[in-house]
Write a protein that holds these residues in place. Sequence first.
Motif, short mmCIF file in Angstrom:
data_model
loop_
_atom_site.label_atom_id
_atom_site.label_comp_id
_atom_site.label_asym_id
_atom_site.label_seq_id
_atom_site.Cartn_x
_atom_site.Cartn_y
_atom_site.Cartn_z
N GLU A 124 75.40 -27.72 8.64
CA GLU A 124 75.50 -28.58 7.46
C GLU A 124 74.14 -29.08 6.97
OE1 GLU A 124 77.06 -31.29 10.90
OE2 GLU A 124 77.10 -29.17 10.40
N TYR A 125 73.07 -28.83 7.74
CA TYR A 125 71.73 -29.25 7.33
C TYR A 125 70.87 -28.09 6.83
CZ TYR A 125 73.04 -33.69 9.31
OH TYR A 125 73.68 -34.87 9.56
N TRP A 126 71.43 -26.90 6.78
CA TRP A 126 70.69 -25.75 6.26
C TRP A 126 70.41 -25.94 4.77
CZ3 TRP A 126 73.81 -20.96 8.42
CH2 TRP A 126 73.73 -20.95 9.81
N GLY A 127 69.29 -25.40 4.32
CA GLY A 127 68.96 -25.39 2.89
C GLY A 127 68.49 -26.72 2.33
N GLN A 128 68.18 -27.68 3.19
CA GLN A 128 67.73 -29.00 2.73
C GLN A 128 66.25 -29.25 3.01
OE1 GLN A 128 70.39 -32.14 4.11
NE2 GLN A 128 72.13 -30.75 4.02
N GLY A 129 65.54 -28.24 3.47
CA GLY A 129 64.13 -28.39 3.78
C GLY A 129 63.84 -29.01 5.14
N ASN A 183 66.65 -12.86 10.24
CA ASN A 183 66.73 -14.30 10.02
C ASN A 183 65.80 -14.69 8.86
OD1 ASN A 183 66.79 -17.08 10.12
ND2 ASN A 183 66.61 -17.20 12.33
N LYS A 184 66.26 -14.48 7.66
CA LYS A 184 65.44 -14.70 6.46
C LYS A 184 65.04 -16.17 6.28
CE LYS A 184 65.47 -10.40 5.51
NZ LYS A 184 64.37 -9.63 6.06
N GLY A 185 65.89 -17.11 6.69
CA GLY A 185 65.56 -18.53 6.56
C GLY A 185 64.34 -18.89 7.38
#
Length: 176
Positions: free
Chosen positions: A105-110, A140-142
């Motif tokens: 749930e914290y992915w994509g928030q920097g 793992n592109k992130g």
Amino acid sequence: MKKLFSEIPYIKGDRLTLKKITREDAPALGRMVASEAVYRYEPTFLFEKKYPDINYVIDHLYTECFEESIILGIFQEDEFCGLAEFYGYKDNIHKVSIGVRLMEEYWGQGIGAETVKMMVEYLNNETDIEIIAASVLPANKGSDNIVRKLGFSLVVQDSDEDWGYGGMTPTDKWII
């Protein structure tokens, strides 16, 4: 400058804090450990997955595990977001590897990039570490984007490593 393993770091940033994990964090850590999505690109032998009892894991993070790595909780205010790890410490060459695992749930928030930046600044400003490494699975592109964005240099591509998957795993090696 202090040696990396001389204390358990407490790293405070503008939005995040990296600090010791306690039993109060067990429910959130347990949910994270159970997430297949979180561990899709992670080694199978990580300390938090080594034992089925999450309280046992927390009780031994800073004794048994501390011999090989330092695992800190990542917190936004008082909310547990994931884990930050210093591992693969080589005192003789002043080198350490770093890793970050976030709850989905914290992915994509920097938060991942901010955590890595805080870890690098701590190592550069507070310790005698000179070489900081990160290993990333090519898929793992992130994580790949984070290390690129923060100025890490790709030094080895598709290097075979044992990540506990029953064979060698192609891994990209980055340093800063």
